[in-house]
Design a protein around this motif. Structure first.
Motif, PDB file in Angstrom:
ATOM      1  N   LYS A  40      42.488  46.261  57.980  1.00 47.83           N
ATOM      2  CA  LYS A  40      42.416  46.664  56.571  1.00 47.83           C
ATOM      3  C   LYS A  40      43.474  45.937  55.754  1.00 47.83           C
ATOM      4  O   LYS A  40      43.212  45.462  54.664  1.00 47.83           O
ATOM      5  CB  LYS A  40      42.630  48.178  56.453  1.00 47.83           C
ATOM      6  N   LYS A  42      44.846  43.075  56.389  1.00 44.52           N
ATOM      7  CA  LYS A  42      44.483  41.659  56.288  1.00 44.52           C
ATOM      8  C   LYS A  42      43.447  41.448  55.190  1.00 44.52           C
ATOM      9  O   LYS A  42      43.582  40.554  54.360  1.00 44.52           O
ATOM     10  CB  LYS A  42      43.904  41.172  57.628  1.00 44.52           C
ATOM     11  N   SER A  43      42.397  42.274  55.195  1.00 46.04           N
ATOM     12  CA  SER A  43      41.333  42.096  54.207  1.00 46.04           C
ATOM     13  C   SER A  43      41.865  42.377  52.797  1.00 46.04           C
ATOM     14  O   SER A  43      41.472  41.715  51.841  1.00 46.04           O
ATOM     15  CB  SER A  43      40.150  43.007  54.520  1.00 46.04           C
ATOM     16  N   ARG A  44      42.781  43.328  52.680  1.00 48.00           N
ATOM     17  CA  ARG A  44      43.358  43.625  51.373  1.00 48.00           C
ATOM     18  C   ARG A  44      44.197  42.444  50.891  1.00 48.00           C
ATOM     19  O   ARG A  44      44.144  42.059  49.731  1.00 48.00           O
ATOM     20  CB  ARG A  44      44.224  44.889  51.464  1.00 48.00           C
ATOM     21  N   ALA A  45      44.947  41.840  51.807  1.00 49.04           N
ATOM     22  CA  ALA A  45      45.779  40.680  51.450  1.00 49.04           C
ATOM     23  C   ALA A  45      44.893  39.538  51.005  1.00 49.04           C
ATOM     24  O   ALA A  45      45.206  38.838  50.033  1.00 49.04           O
ATOM     25  CB  ALA A  45      46.637  40.285  52.641  1.00 49.04           C
ATOM     26  N   LYS A  46      43.768  39.343  51.685  1.00 48.32           N
ATOM     27  CA  LYS A  46      42.830  38.254  51.319  1.00 48.32           C
ATOM     28  C   LYS A  46      42.267  38.516  49.921  1.00 48.32           C
ATOM     29  O   LYS A  46      42.186  37.605  49.101  1.00 48.32           O
ATOM     30  CB  LYS A  46      41.678  38.198  52.325  1.00 48.32           C
ATOM     31  N   ALA A  47      41.902  39.757  49.651  1.00 47.27           N
ATOM     32  CA  ALA A  47      41.328  40.098  48.347  1.00 47.27           C
ATOM     33  C   ALA A  47      42.360  39.878  47.247  1.00 47.27           C
ATOM     34  O   ALA A  47      42.040  39.347  46.177  1.00 47.27           O
ATOM     35  CB  ALA A  47      40.860  41.555  48.358  1.00 47.27           C
ATOM     36  N   GLU A  48      43.600  40.244  47.512  1.00 48.49           N
ATOM     37  CA  GLU A  48      44.652  40.050  46.505  1.00 48.49           C
ATOM     38  C   GLU A  48      44.909  38.562  46.275  1.00 48.49           C
ATOM     39  O   GLU A  48      45.120  38.130  45.144  1.00 48.49           O
ATOM     40  CB  GLU A  48      45.930  40.738  46.956  1.00 48.49           C
ATOM     41  N   ALA A  49      44.869  37.784  47.337  1.00 49.56           N
ATOM     42  CA  ALA A  49      45.090  36.339  47.209  1.00 49.56           C
ATOM     43  C   ALA A  49      43.979  35.719  46.356  1.00 49.56           C
ATOM     44  O   ALA A  49      44.247  34.866  45.511  1.00 49.56           O
ATOM     45  CB  ALA A  49      45.113  35.697  48.582  1.00 49.56           C
ATOM     46  N   LYS A  50      42.756  36.181  46.566  1.00 47.56           N
ATOM     47  CA  LYS A  50      41.630  35.655  45.770  1.00 47.56           C
ATOM     48  C   LYS A  50      41.790  36.038  44.304  1.00 47.56           C
ATOM     49  O   LYS A  50      41.524  35.248  43.409  1.00 47.56           O
ATOM     50  CB  LYS A  50      40.314  36.235  46.292  1.00 47.56           C
ATOM     51  N   HIS A  52      44.492  36.554  42.677  1.00 47.26           N
ATOM     52  CA  HIS A  52      45.595  35.845  42.026  1.00 47.26           C
ATOM     53  C   HIS A  52      45.212  34.420  41.631  1.00 47.26           C
ATOM     54  O   HIS A  52      45.755  33.871  40.694  1.00 47.26           O
ATOM     55  CB  HIS A  52      46.814  35.803  42.951  1.00 47.26           C
ATOM     56  N   HIS A  53      44.241  33.834  42.345  1.00 42.02           N
ATOM     57  CA  HIS A  53      43.893  32.435  42.055  1.00 42.02           C
ATOM     58  C   HIS A  53      42.953  32.324  40.872  1.00 42.02           C
ATOM     59  O   HIS A  53      42.079  33.084  40.683  1.00 42.02           O
ATOM     60  CB  HIS A  53      43.256  31.795  43.294  1.00 42.02           C
TER      61      HIS A  53
END
Length: 53
Positions: A40, A42-50, A52-53
């Protein structure tokens, strides 16, 4: 100190087995919970990274 009379006088095999299985179940449950929480995070970190871009 003498053990109390009844089915659990001393260390019965059933009590030892029950304790061991409960302990192993706790270990398995804990490791599964950790895996789920890590996934969970990891997926949250990926969503936040997306986001921010």
């Amino acid at each position: 100190m003498a053990p109390p009379p009844g089915p659990y006088s001393g260390t019965s095999t059933l009590a030892l087995v029950a304790r061991a299985s409960a302990f192993s179940f706790g270990l398995v449950y804990g490791s599964i919970k950790l895996k789920v929480l890590k996934a969970k995070a990891k997926s949250r970190a990926k969503a936040e990274a997306k986001a921010h871009h």
